[in-house]
Design a protein around this motif. Structure first.
Motif, PDB file in Angstrom:
ATOM      1  N   MET A   1       0.870  -1.187   0.241  1.00  0.00           N
ATOM      2  CA  MET A   1      -0.075  -0.082  -0.155  1.00  0.00           C
ATOM      3  C   MET A   1       0.962   1.448   0.183  1.00  0.00           C
ATOM      4  SD  MET A   1      -3.376  -0.387  -0.076  1.00  0.00           S
ATOM      5  CE  MET A   1      -4.185  -2.084  -0.037  1.00  0.00           C
ATOM      6  N   LYS A   2       0.683   2.360  -0.685  1.00  0.00           N
ATOM      7  CA  LYS A   2       1.090   3.627  -0.675  1.00  0.00           C
ATOM      8  C   LYS A   2       0.705   3.995   0.887  1.00  0.00           C
ATOM      9  CE  LYS A   2       0.932   4.791  -5.512  1.00  0.00           C
ATOM     10  NZ  LYS A   2       2.283   5.021  -5.777  1.00  0.00           N
ATOM     11  N   THR A   3       1.629   4.889   1.377  1.00  0.00           N
ATOM     12  CA  THR A   3       1.404   5.592   2.606  1.00  0.00           C
ATOM     13  C   THR A   3       1.133   7.090   2.434  1.00  0.00           C
ATOM     14  OG1 THR A   3       3.927   5.722   2.942  1.00  0.00           O
ATOM     15  CG2 THR A   3       2.766   3.645   3.672  1.00  0.00           C
ATOM     16  N   LEU A   4       0.923   7.560   3.696  1.00  0.00           N
ATOM     17  CA  LEU A   4       0.622   8.976   3.520  1.00  0.00           C
ATOM     18  C   LEU A   4       1.855   9.930   3.675  1.00  0.00           C
ATOM     19  CD1 LEU A   4      -1.372  11.379   3.467  1.00  0.00           C
ATOM     20  CD2 LEU A   4      -1.701  11.173   6.041  1.00  0.00           C
ATOM     21  N   ASP A   5       2.180  10.672   2.937  1.00  0.00           N
ATOM     22  CA  ASP A   5       3.551  11.308   3.036  1.00  0.00           C
ATOM     23  C   ASP A   5       3.235  12.887   3.831  1.00  0.00           C
ATOM     24  OD1 ASP A   5       5.209   9.787   2.040  1.00  0.00           O
ATOM     25  OD2 ASP A   5       5.396  10.972   0.034  1.00  0.00           O
ATOM     26  N   THR A   6       2.068  13.610   3.162  1.00  0.00           N
ATOM     27  CA  THR A   6       1.609  14.743   3.960  1.00  0.00           C
ATOM     28  C   THR A   6       0.236  15.203   3.593  1.00  0.00           C
ATOM     29  OG1 THR A   6       2.232  17.119   4.393  1.00  0.00           O
ATOM     30  CG2 THR A   6       2.579  16.221   2.114  1.00  0.00           C
ATOM     31  N   ILE A   7      -0.342  16.129   4.262  1.00  0.00           N
ATOM     32  CA  ILE A   7      -1.770  16.649   3.949  1.00  0.00           C
ATOM     33  C   ILE A   7      -1.592  18.034   3.483  1.00  0.00           C
ATOM     34  CG2 ILE A   7      -4.089  17.175   4.688  1.00  0.00           C
ATOM     35  CD1 ILE A   7      -3.938  14.908   6.483  1.00  0.00           C
ATOM     36  N   LEU A   8      -1.830  18.471   2.385  1.00  0.00           N
ATOM     37  CA  LEU A   8      -1.797  19.675   1.805  1.00  0.00           C
ATOM     38  C   LEU A   8      -3.218  20.469   2.025  1.00  0.00           C
ATOM     39  CD1 LEU A   8      -0.040  18.753  -1.708  1.00  0.00           C
ATOM     40  CD2 LEU A   8       0.841  19.473   0.547  1.00  0.00           C
ATOM     41  N   ARG A   9      -3.097  21.815   2.543  1.00  0.00           N
ATOM     42  CA  ARG A   9      -4.405  22.688   2.553  1.00  0.00           C
ATOM     43  C   ARG A   9      -3.968  24.116   2.729  1.00  0.00           C
ATOM     44  NH1 ARG A   9      -3.237  20.206   7.647  1.00  0.00           N
ATOM     45  NH2 ARG A   9      -4.631  18.684   7.598  1.00  0.00           N
ATOM     46  N   ASN A  10      -4.830  24.987   2.454  1.00  0.00           N
ATOM     47  CA  ASN A  10      -4.561  26.435   2.480  1.00  0.00           C
ATOM     48  C   ASN A  10      -6.012  26.933   2.943  1.00  0.00           C
ATOM     49  OD1 ASN A  10      -4.161  28.929   1.993  1.00  0.00           O
ATOM     50  ND2 ASN A  10      -3.479  28.704  -0.268  1.00  0.00           N
ATOM     51  N   ASP A  11      -6.058  27.678   3.916  1.00  0.00           N
ATOM     52  CA  ASP A  11      -7.216  28.276   4.395  1.00  0.00           C
ATOM     53  C   ASP A  11      -7.325  29.524   3.937  1.00  0.00           C
ATOM     54  OD1 ASP A  11      -7.826  26.090   6.383  1.00  0.00           O
ATOM     55  OD2 ASP A  11      -6.781  26.809   7.691  1.00  0.00           O
ATOM     56  N   SER A  12      -6.429  30.364   3.170  1.00  0.00           N
ATOM     57  CA  SER A  12      -6.407  31.574   2.429  1.00  0.00           C
ATOM     58  C   SER A  12      -7.185  31.285   1.232  1.00  0.00           C
ATOM     59  CB  SER A  12      -5.214  32.188   2.494  1.00  0.00           C
ATOM     60  OG  SER A  12      -4.614  32.370   3.827  1.00  0.00           O
ATOM     61  N   ALA A  13      -8.106  32.277   0.935  1.00  0.00           N
ATOM     62  CA  ALA A  13      -8.792  32.433  -0.425  1.00  0.00           C
ATOM     63  C   ALA A  13      -8.356  33.545  -1.003  1.00  0.00           C
ATOM     64  CB  ALA A  13     -10.173  31.959  -0.539  1.00  0.00           C
ATOM     65  N   HIS A  14      -8.317  33.721  -2.460  1.00  0.00           N
ATOM     66  CA  HIS A  14      -8.079  34.798  -3.458  1.00  0.00           C
ATOM     67  C   HIS A  14      -9.264  34.517  -4.595  1.00  0.00           C
ATOM     68  CE1 HIS A  14      -5.299  32.022  -5.099  1.00  0.00           C
ATOM     69  NE2 HIS A  14      -5.570  32.506  -6.330  1.00  0.00           N
ATOM     70  N   TRP A  15      -9.525  35.716  -5.083  1.00  0.00           N
ATOM     71  CA  TRP A  15     -10.378  35.767  -6.448  1.00  0.00           C
ATOM     72  C   TRP A  15      -9.455  35.929  -7.309  1.00  0.00           C
ATOM     73  CZ3 TRP A  15     -15.582  35.403  -6.717  1.00  0.00           C
ATOM     74  CH2 TRP A  15     -16.293  35.377  -5.509  1.00  0.00           C
ATOM     75  N   VAL A  16      -9.779  35.031  -8.553  1.00  0.00           N
ATOM     76  CA  VAL A  16      -9.288  34.982  -9.805  1.00  0.00           C
ATOM     77  C   VAL A  16     -10.192  35.727 -10.825  1.00  0.00           C
ATOM     78  CG1 VAL A  16      -8.438  33.768 -11.801  1.00  0.00           C
ATOM     79  CG2 VAL A  16      -7.923  32.977  -9.386  1.00  0.00           C
ATOM     80  N   GLY A  17      -9.970  36.893 -11.069  1.00  0.00           N
ATOM     81  CA  GLY A  17     -11.240  37.747 -11.716  1.00  0.00           C
ATOM     82  C   GLY A  17     -12.215  38.059 -10.754  1.00  0.00           C
ATOM     83  N   ASP A  18     -13.428  38.051 -11.247  1.00  0.00           N
ATOM     84  CA  ASP A  18     -14.732  38.088 -10.235  1.00  0.00           C
ATOM     85  C   ASP A  18     -15.397  36.965 -10.267  1.00  0.00           C
ATOM     86  OD1 ASP A  18     -15.759  38.338 -12.652  1.00  0.00           O
ATOM     87  OD2 ASP A  18     -16.759  40.437 -12.408  1.00  0.00           O
ATOM     88  N   GLY A  19     -14.896  35.913 -10.758  1.00  0.00           N
ATOM     89  CA  GLY A  19     -15.789  34.513 -11.136  1.00  0.00           C
ATOM     90  C   GLY A  19     -15.414  33.443 -10.507  1.00  0.00           C
ATOM     91  N   PHE A  20     -14.243  33.363  -9.650  1.00  0.00           N
ATOM     92  CA  PHE A  20     -13.519  32.180  -9.203  1.00  0.00           C
ATOM     93  C   PHE A  20     -12.929  32.431  -7.875  1.00  0.00           C
ATOM     94  CE2 PHE A  20     -12.906  32.029 -13.915  1.00  0.00           C
ATOM     95  CZ  PHE A  20     -13.830  31.158 -14.266  1.00  0.00           C
ATOM     96  N   PRO A  21     -13.543  32.153  -6.544  1.00  0.00           N
ATOM     97  CA  PRO A  21     -13.161  32.247  -5.345  1.00  0.00           C
ATOM     98  C   PRO A  21     -12.161  31.120  -5.210  1.00  0.00           C
ATOM     99  CG  PRO A  21     -15.335  31.504  -5.363  1.00  0.00           C
ATOM    100  CD  PRO A  21     -14.823  31.690  -6.731  1.00  0.00           C
ATOM    101  N   VAL A  22     -10.973  31.107  -5.079  1.00  0.00           N
ATOM    102  CA  VAL A  22      -9.974  30.088  -5.232  1.00  0.00           C
ATOM    103  C   VAL A  22      -9.239  29.836  -3.681  1.00  0.00           C
ATOM    104  CG1 VAL A  22      -7.859  29.424  -6.216  1.00  0.00           C
ATOM    105  CG2 VAL A  22      -9.702  30.049  -7.580  1.00  0.00           C
ATOM    106  N   ARG A  23      -8.727  28.673  -3.672  1.00  0.00           N
ATOM    107  CA  ARG A  23      -7.869  28.307  -2.690  1.00  0.00           C
ATOM    108  C   ARG A  23      -6.906  27.389  -3.221  1.00  0.00           C
ATOM    109  NH1 ARG A  23     -11.572  25.879   1.816  1.00  0.00           N
ATOM    110  NH2 ARG A  23     -13.291  25.722  -0.237  1.00  0.00           N
ATOM    111  N   SER A  24      -5.405  27.903  -3.337  1.00  0.00           N
ATOM    112  CA  SER A  24      -4.278  27.041  -4.030  1.00  0.00           C
ATOM    113  C   SER A  24      -3.818  25.949  -3.123  1.00  0.00           C
ATOM    114  CB  SER A  24      -3.369  28.125  -4.341  1.00  0.00           C
ATOM    115  OG  SER A  24      -3.955  28.956  -5.376  1.00  0.00           O
ATOM    116  N   LEU A  25      -4.174  24.799  -3.201  1.00  0.00           N
ATOM    117  CA  LEU A  25      -3.947  23.844  -2.467  1.00  0.00           C
ATOM    118  C   LEU A  25      -2.238  23.312  -2.568  1.00  0.00           C
ATOM    119  CD1 LEU A  25      -7.132  21.630  -2.293  1.00  0.00           C
ATOM    120  CD2 LEU A  25      -6.353  23.718  -0.771  1.00  0.00           C
TER     121      LEU A  25
END
Length: 288
Positions: free
Chosen positions: A1-25
């Motif tokens: 089995m593959k094992t877990l290396d790390t969990i990626l997360r990002n609680d900060s969001a930003h807007w791409v243009g005015d249509g996409f509220p994005v979190r870059s993980l």
């Protein structure tokens, strides 16, 4: 089995243009070797847009070079237009796969119909690197509609195969290096064992629900990055869950990124900027 290396997360969001509220993980600003052949993962939403008349929300004309963008819509609709003449509108369960290659201009907006009705919105945009030998291929666009994506049932859920293979089933996306991209639904309480290539970078993004992998909980808008060694992963769904499974053969080459350009050297980045400023990425035809 593959094992877990790390969990990626990002609680900060930003807007791409005015249509996409994005979190870059994850992005190429971090450890590019660990995520290769992938470069960036933007999780847009979940969000509820009010109806709007006039110009749809989105992001206007901008360039890319040296990689591919993969846009997967879960709720809402996205319309695309680029300087190759490619484009169209995709809705829930559909995919736009754009190869920027030697350079392309494009724009992404909510579809006119969705703009008028509003409603829930959720999508993913994944950037996939191109090897040095393919970074200057002609730009192209693949519209992958629901009816072209095969589905595989397994004990505990089902997977739609966008790219790569699951057993004998092959996805429709054409890729430059070996990649699997599976849109997976897991049933509450199920434990599924997914076959995954040994040696591939492997990441599992949770888009809704909550799962347990290698004894660790992974929730919405989090990505489990697994070991490259191993040929399967076991996932326990703590409730009905949607995950995006990404695997790819690592590209063992330097990565130099600057905004919408991803090349192998600083000199190539300067060349990309100069080519864009000189108008060599083509033009967008007037909207019809």
């Amino acid at each position: 089995m593959k094992t877990l290396d790390t969990i990626l997360r990002n609680d900060s969001a930003h807007w791409v243009g005015d249509g996409f509220p994005v979190r870059s993980l994850f992005s190429y600003h971090g450890d590019t070797a660990a995520i290769s052949p992938f470069l960036l993962f933007d999780y847009a939403g979940p969000w509820n847009f009010e109806p709007v008349e006039g110009r749809p929300r989105g992001v206007g004309q901008h360039p890319h070079k040296g990689f591919e963008t993969v846009t997967i819509v879960y709720d809402g609709e996205v319309s695309h237009r680029d300087s190759t003449g490619g484009g169209g509108t995709i809705g829930a369960g559909e995919v736009q796969w754009m190869t920027a290659g030697s350079g392309v201009l494009h724009e992404e907006f909510h579809s006119p119909g969705y703009s008028k009705t509003g409603g829930p919105f959720r999508m993913v945009q994944l950037w996939v690197n191109l090897p040095a030998k393919d970074k200057l291929v002609p730009a192209r666009y693949q519209a992958i509609t629901r009816d072209t994506i095969p589905e595989v049932a397994f004990d505990g859920g089902r997977a739609r195969i966008i790219a790569g293979t699951f057993g004998e089933v092959e996805g429709p996306a054409q890729t430059f290096t070996p990649i699997n991209l599976w849109d997976v639904q897991l049933d509450a309480g199920a434990t599924a064992t997914l076959p995954l290539p040994d040696g591939h970078t492997t990441m599992i993004a949770v888009l809704s629900g909550h799962v347990t992998i290698d004894g660790e909980g992974v929730g919405e808008a989090e990505i489990a990055r697994l070991s490259r060694s191993g040929d399967a992963a076991r996932i326990a769904a703590n409730g009905d869950s949607i995950v995006l499974v990404m695997t790819g053969e690592p590209i063992d080459e330097p990565v130099v990124g600057h905004g919408p350009f991803v090349m192998n050297t600083e000199g190539e980045i300067r060349e990309a900027i100069a080519a864009f400023n000189a108008g060599k990425f083509g033009t967008l035809a007037p909207a019809g």
